[in-house]
Design an enzyme around this catalytic site. Structure first.
Site, PDB file in Angstrom:
ATOM      1  N   TYR A 106      -9.555   6.093   7.029  1.00  0.00           N
ATOM      2  CA  TYR A 106      -9.803   6.478   8.416  1.00  0.00           C
ATOM      3  C   TYR A 106     -10.871   7.570   8.401  1.00  0.00           C
ATOM      4  O   TYR A 106     -10.663   8.628   7.802  1.00  0.00           O
ATOM      5  CB  TYR A 106      -8.526   7.007   9.062  1.00  0.00           C
ATOM      6  CG  TYR A 106      -7.468   5.959   9.316  1.00  0.00           C
ATOM      7  CD1 TYR A 106      -7.279   5.431  10.588  1.00  0.00           C
ATOM      8  CD2 TYR A 106      -6.643   5.501   8.286  1.00  0.00           C
ATOM      9  CE1 TYR A 106      -6.310   4.477  10.836  1.00  0.00           C
ATOM     10  CE2 TYR A 106      -5.671   4.542   8.520  1.00  0.00           C
ATOM     11  CZ  TYR A 106      -5.506   4.030   9.797  1.00  0.00           C
ATOM     12  OH  TYR A 106      -4.549   3.082  10.033  1.00  0.00           O
ATOM     13  N   HIS A 158       0.851  -1.194   0.000  1.00  0.00           N
ATOM     14  CA  HIS A 158       0.000   0.000   0.000  1.00  0.00           C
ATOM     15  C   HIS A 158       0.886   1.243   0.000  1.00  0.00           C
ATOM     16  O   HIS A 158       1.767   1.392   0.854  1.00  0.00           O
ATOM     17  CB  HIS A 158      -0.914   0.009   1.232  1.00  0.00           C
ATOM     18  CG  HIS A 158      -2.106  -0.886   1.079  1.00  0.00           C
ATOM     19  ND1 HIS A 158      -3.364  -0.547   1.527  1.00  0.00           N
ATOM     20  CD2 HIS A 158      -2.232  -2.111   0.505  1.00  0.00           C
ATOM     21  CE1 HIS A 158      -4.210  -1.513   1.246  1.00  0.00           C
ATOM     22  NE2 HIS A 158      -3.535  -2.483   0.627  1.00  0.00           N
ATOM     23  N   LYS A 163       0.490   0.586  15.013  1.00  0.00           N
ATOM     24  CA  LYS A 163       1.835   0.468  15.557  1.00  0.00           C
ATOM     25  C   LYS A 163       2.070  -0.739  16.473  1.00  0.00           C
ATOM     26  O   LYS A 163       3.216  -1.053  16.781  1.00  0.00           O
ATOM     27  CB  LYS A 163       2.180   1.742  16.352  1.00  0.00           C
ATOM     28  CG  LYS A 163       2.357   2.959  15.467  1.00  0.00           C
ATOM     29  CD  LYS A 163       3.572   2.826  14.583  1.00  0.00           C
ATOM     30  CE  LYS A 163       3.634   3.873  13.505  1.00  0.00           C
ATOM     31  NZ  LYS A 163       3.703   3.349  12.163  1.00  0.00           N
ATOM     32  N   TYR A 220       3.676   6.964   9.866  1.00  0.00           N
ATOM     33  CA  TYR A 220       2.855   5.792   9.545  1.00  0.00           C
ATOM     34  C   TYR A 220       3.705   4.665   8.954  1.00  0.00           C
ATOM     35  O   TYR A 220       3.515   3.491   9.300  1.00  0.00           O
ATOM     36  CB  TYR A 220       1.752   6.174   8.564  1.00  0.00           C
ATOM     37  CG  TYR A 220       0.616   5.182   8.509  1.00  0.00           C
ATOM     38  CD1 TYR A 220      -0.461   5.279   9.380  1.00  0.00           C
ATOM     39  CD2 TYR A 220       0.618   4.135   7.574  1.00  0.00           C
ATOM     40  CE1 TYR A 220      -1.514   4.369   9.331  1.00  0.00           C
ATOM     41  CE2 TYR A 220      -0.414   3.223   7.526  1.00  0.00           C
ATOM     42  CZ  TYR A 220      -1.481   3.335   8.403  1.00  0.00           C
ATOM     43  OH  TYR A 220      -2.511   2.425   8.356  1.00  0.00           O
ATOM     44  N   PRO A 252      -4.935   1.087  18.390  1.00  0.00           N
ATOM     45  CA  PRO A 252      -4.655   0.587  17.039  1.00  0.00           C
ATOM     46  C   PRO A 252      -4.734   1.648  15.947  1.00  0.00           C
ATOM     47  O   PRO A 252      -4.421   1.349  14.791  1.00  0.00           O
ATOM     48  CB  PRO A 252      -5.743  -0.478  16.837  1.00  0.00           C
ATOM     49  CG  PRO A 252      -6.853  -0.059  17.741  1.00  0.00           C
ATOM     50  CD  PRO A 252      -6.211   0.578  18.930  1.00  0.00           C
TER      51      PRO A 252
END
Length: 400
Positions: free
Chosen positions: A201, A72, A297, A391, A293
């Site tokens: 998100y 991704h 991580k 990220y 979550p």
């Protein structure tokens, strides 16, 4: 029995450490309190940083991951009728993440360990660690009521938040930092095509939602729910209806629903134990730290712990250099706190805290702060770069 490294816990961090050590000729035995089937039944995260992927490759267990895992290059943030794509590859100069389920990683590592003839002891009761500050630590456990004794040089505590490893460190030696969030994530796993090829998100007035995936035919979705909710309160139809409301409208129309394979509610917490080392005992992963979550991580911080400990133990046994042992806690905690901060920050920005006074400000003020934060960091390339860099994961530290 004797071994060089006793590993407590047969989750992905314990299995990965064991595989890496074995490839360096370092003997290790894993002791696990439950069955292998139970370990594989834990449905957890599946977003892997590049560092984790590289470790799996170094361990020689990457064939299926490289074949079936999905690279991704970005993900989306959806809020206030806006959709902002975080182009990780472009913003970080080429870094990406891989989506490959934790269950699949665990299965691959278990099969590789069995194929290599490495020993894992399952269903070990009353696991106890002894003399961890001495040169001769040991582990005792019971199988069917019979007590066994395992002598070792070092112990890696990979047995999770509720395991015995952290509790072995005296209370007056360890300091624990914790924040409990007043909501949880209701997660549903289904054999349905993902609503999006990349993670979304969603910040919504009804609460947070995450559109995630495990493969081209398996989806993993989450919604923010009160801690008072129970799984049985939510039918599949109720979940799908609520999840759809929180998605962007032009995405919701593409949602394919179906029966759940697994459904559970995970409470959210931030937790860190310091130090992560006591004598010849090293805490790894959830035994030392838990993250919400939101930032993906948890498993990745465990992998960075494994990386640091693997380098240290390799130097100890291959070069007979024990001076590096004291570096473990400092190296591991530096990255842990970065991951904790990022996960806390993402959680604060994307969740609904209305009526929940835990952040030192009244709800309306806090919500305004976080709305401004989200607007700023998504509105400027420099802000998006900060999100992308965190990220994909910070680099692993090398030993001195």
């Amino acid at each position: 029995m004797k071994t060089q490294v006793a590993i407590i816990g047969a989750g992905p961090s314990g299995l990965l450490l064991g595989q890496l050590l074995a490839r360096q000729g370092i003997d290790n035995i894993i002791v696990e309190r439950v069955t292998g089937e139970y370990v594989l039944g834990r449905i957890r995260a599946g977003v892997l940083e590049q560092g984790f992927v590289d470790l799996v490759r170094e361990a020689g267990v990457s064939e299926r991951m490289d074949r079936e895992g999905e690279i991704h290059e970005g993900f989306e943030l959806a809020f206030n009728n806006r959709r902002v794509r975080i182009d990780m590859k472009q913003l970080t100069g080429g870094d990406t993440v891989m989506v490959y389920g934790q269950t699949e990683i665990t299965k691959d590592l278990m099969e590789a360990r069995a194929a290599a003839g490495l020993q894992t002891i399952y269903q070990a009761d009353n696991v106890t660690l002894h003399d961890v500050k001495s040169k001769t630590p040991s582990v005792t456990y019971e199988i069917n009521g019979v007590k066994h004794h395992l002598e070792c040089d070092y112990i890696a505590g990979c047995d999770g938040f509720h395991g015995v490893s952290r509790q072995t460190i005296p209370q007056d030696v360890r300091t624990e930092y914790e924040r409990i969030y007043p909501f949880g994530w209701l997660g549903l796993l289904s054999d349905t095509p993902p609503v999006s090829k990349e993670l979304i998100y969603c910040k919504h007035e009804r609460g947070f939602a995450l559109a995630s995936l495990r493969s081209a035919s398996r989806s993993r979705y989450y919604i923010q729910v009160p801690l008072s909710d129970k799984v049985e309160d939510w039918s599949d139809d109720d979940f799908w209806a609520e999840f759809k409301k929180r998605l962007p409208a032009n995405t919701a129309k593409n949602l394919v629903t179906g029966p759940s394979i697994e459904k559970s509610i995970a409470p959210l917490r931030s937790f860190v134990c310091e130090p992560m080392q006591y004598g010849n005992l090293f805490l790894v992963g959830d035994a030392a730290h838990i993250v919400p979550p939101t930032g993906a991580k948890g498993l990745n911080l465990a992998a960075s712990d494994v990386s640091a400990l693997y380098k240290i133990l390799t130097r100890v046994f291959k070069e007979n250099d024990k001076s590096c042992i004291a570096q473990y806690s400092e190296i591991a905690l530096r990255r842990v706190w970065h991951g904790e901060r990022f996960s806390w920050w993402m959680t604060n920005m994307l969740h609904n805290f209305e009526g929940l006074s835990i952040n030192g400000a009244d709800d309306r003020t806090f919500e305004k702060f976080m709305a401004s934060e989200l607007d700023y960091y998504t509105g400027y390339e420099a802000g998006r770069r900060v999100i992308a860099q965190q990220y994909v994961g910070l680099p692993y530290e090398e030993l001195e």
